[in-house]
Design a protein around this motif. Structure first.
Motif, short mmCIF file in Angstrom:
data_model
loop_
_atom_site.label_atom_id
_atom_site.label_comp_id
_atom_site.label_asym_id
_atom_site.label_seq_id
_atom_site.Cartn_x
_atom_site.Cartn_y
_atom_site.Cartn_z
N GLY A 103 -49.20 -19.64 -19.14
CA GLY A 103 -49.02 -21.05 -18.88
C GLY A 103 -49.30 -21.98 -20.03
N HIS A 104 -49.65 -21.43 -21.18
CA HIS A 104 -50.00 -22.25 -22.34
C HIS A 104 -49.46 -21.66 -23.63
CE1 HIS A 104 -52.93 -23.44 -19.31
NE2 HIS A 104 -52.94 -24.60 -19.94
N LEU A 105 -49.27 -22.52 -24.60
CA LEU A 105 -48.90 -22.11 -25.95
C LEU A 105 -50.00 -22.54 -26.90
CD1 LEU A 105 -45.23 -23.45 -26.02
CD2 LEU A 105 -45.95 -21.08 -25.67
N VAL A 106 -50.29 -21.71 -27.88
CA VAL A 106 -51.20 -22.11 -28.94
C VAL A 106 -50.34 -22.80 -29.99
CG1 VAL A 106 -52.87 -21.35 -30.66
CG2 VAL A 106 -52.80 -20.22 -28.43
N ALA A 107 -50.40 -24.12 -29.99
CA ALA A 107 -49.55 -24.91 -30.88
C ALA A 107 -50.07 -24.90 -32.31
CB ALA A 107 -49.44 -26.34 -30.38
N ASP A 108 -51.38 -24.77 -32.47
CA ASP A 108 -51.98 -24.78 -33.80
C ASP A 108 -53.34 -24.10 -33.71
OD1 ASP A 108 -52.12 -25.49 -36.56
OD2 ASP A 108 -53.43 -27.17 -36.04
N ILE A 109 -53.66 -23.32 -34.73
CA ILE A 109 -55.00 -22.71 -34.81
C ILE A 109 -55.32 -22.50 -36.28
CG2 ILE A 109 -54.15 -20.34 -34.52
CD1 ILE A 109 -56.82 -19.85 -32.89
N THR A 110 -56.54 -22.85 -36.65
CA THR A 110 -56.96 -22.72 -38.04
C THR A 110 -58.46 -22.47 -38.11
OG1 THR A 110 -56.85 -23.77 -40.22
CG2 THR A 110 -57.38 -25.20 -38.37
N VAL A 111 -58.89 -21.88 -39.19
CA VAL A 111 -60.33 -21.73 -39.46
C VAL A 111 -60.71 -22.90 -40.34
CG1 VAL A 111 -62.12 -20.28 -40.48
CG2 VAL A 111 -60.21 -19.21 -39.25
N SER A 112 -61.53 -23.80 -39.81
CA SER A 112 -61.86 -25.03 -40.54
C SER A 112 -63.13 -24.91 -41.38
CB SER A 112 -61.99 -26.20 -39.57
OG SER A 112 -63.01 -25.96 -38.62
N GLU A 113 -64.01 -23.97 -41.05
CA GLU A 113 -65.23 -23.76 -41.83
C GLU A 113 -65.56 -22.28 -41.87
OE1 GLU A 113 -68.70 -26.11 -40.85
OE2 GLU A 113 -67.42 -27.73 -40.09
N ILE A 114 -66.06 -21.85 -43.02
CA ILE A 114 -66.51 -20.46 -43.20
C ILE A 114 -67.89 -20.53 -43.85
CG2 ILE A 114 -66.08 -18.25 -44.33
CD1 ILE A 114 -63.10 -19.16 -44.57
N HIS A 115 -68.86 -19.89 -43.21
CA HIS A 115 -70.20 -19.79 -43.79
C HIS A 115 -70.53 -18.31 -43.93
CE1 HIS A 115 -71.10 -24.05 -43.40
NE2 HIS A 115 -70.47 -23.99 -42.23
N ARG A 116 -71.01 -17.93 -45.11
CA ARG A 116 -71.38 -16.53 -45.37
C ARG A 116 -72.82 -16.46 -45.80
NH1 ARG A 116 -66.00 -14.86 -48.76
NH2 ARG A 116 -64.63 -14.98 -46.97
N ARG A 117 -73.47 -15.39 -45.34
CA ARG A 117 -74.83 -15.10 -45.77
C ARG A 117 -74.82 -13.68 -46.31
NH1 ARG A 117 -79.07 -14.37 -41.29
NH2 ARG A 117 -78.22 -12.28 -41.38
N ALA A 118 -75.23 -13.52 -47.55
CA ALA A 118 -75.21 -12.20 -48.17
C ALA A 118 -76.58 -11.52 -48.14
CB ALA A 118 -74.72 -12.31 -49.61
N GLU A 119 -77.66 -12.30 -48.18
CA GLU A 119 -78.98 -11.69 -48.19
C GLU A 119 -79.31 -11.12 -46.81
OE1 GLU A 119 -79.34 -15.89 -47.04
OE2 GLU A 119 -78.54 -15.02 -48.86
N GLY A 120 -80.05 -10.03 -46.83
CA GLY A 120 -80.35 -9.35 -45.57
C GLY A 120 -79.08 -8.76 -44.98
N THR A 121 -78.95 -8.84 -43.69
CA THR A 121 -77.73 -8.36 -43.04
C THR A 121 -76.61 -9.35 -43.31
OG1 THR A 121 -79.02 -7.33 -41.28
CG2 THR A 121 -76.69 -7.73 -40.82
N PRO A 122 -75.50 -8.89 -43.88
CA PRO A 122 -74.39 -9.81 -44.13
C PRO A 122 -73.94 -10.47 -42.83
CG PRO A 122 -73.98 -7.71 -45.21
CD PRO A 122 -75.18 -7.53 -44.32
N ARG A 123 -73.59 -11.75 -42.93
CA ARG A 123 -73.19 -12.51 -41.74
C ARG A 123 -72.12 -13.52 -42.15
NH1 ARG A 123 -76.14 -14.58 -36.91
NH2 ARG A 123 -75.07 -16.49 -36.30
N MET A 124 -71.15 -13.70 -41.28
CA MET A 124 -70.13 -14.72 -41.48
C MET A 124 -70.01 -15.52 -40.19
SD MET A 124 -66.07 -14.27 -42.36
CE MET A 124 -66.27 -13.93 -44.10
#
Length: 110
Positions: free
Chosen positions: A77-98
């Motif tokens: 019943g829906h369309l995804v008209a637009d989708i984007t990744v607007s922010e990316i945060h990465r942590r490298a120290e310790g366990t890597p995390r995004m």
């Protein structure tokens, strides 16, 4: 018999689709949805934040960044008209995390 149009929840469906696309590597941290309308369409704007842990999670996150804008979602019943990744945060120290902030617009298909 009475026939009613069943309205499907685009927020839940979009969240499920993104998490499935991440192959179990992403966890939803937050989702905000607001109603949206133009002269011809109605829908919802979504902002969601997902986190991915470990080296595999970070690789999956990088893959999502490149994949999401062109991915064809199937939401009843829906369309995804637009989708984007607007922010990316990465942590490298310790366990890597995004952490990814994903913004999307879904519109009613009918």
């Amino acid at each position: 018999m009475i026939h009613q149009k069943i309205r499907h929840d685009p927020a839940t469906a979009l969240i499920r689709a993104v998490l499935t696309l991440a192959r179990g590597q992403a966890q939803l941290e937050e989702h905000r949805g607001t109603s949206w309308a133009s002269a011809t369409f109605t829908g919802m704007r979504h902002v969601m934040r997902v986190s991915l842990l470990g080296e595999t999670g970070v690789r999956t996150g990088a893959w999502l960044v490149g994949t999401l804008p062109d991915h064809e979602f199937h939401i009843a019943g829906h369309l995804v008209a637009d989708i984007t990744v607007s922010e990316i945060h990465r942590r490298a120290e310790g366990t890597p995390r995004m952490t990814l902030t994903i913004e999307a617009l879904t519109v009613e298909a009918d």
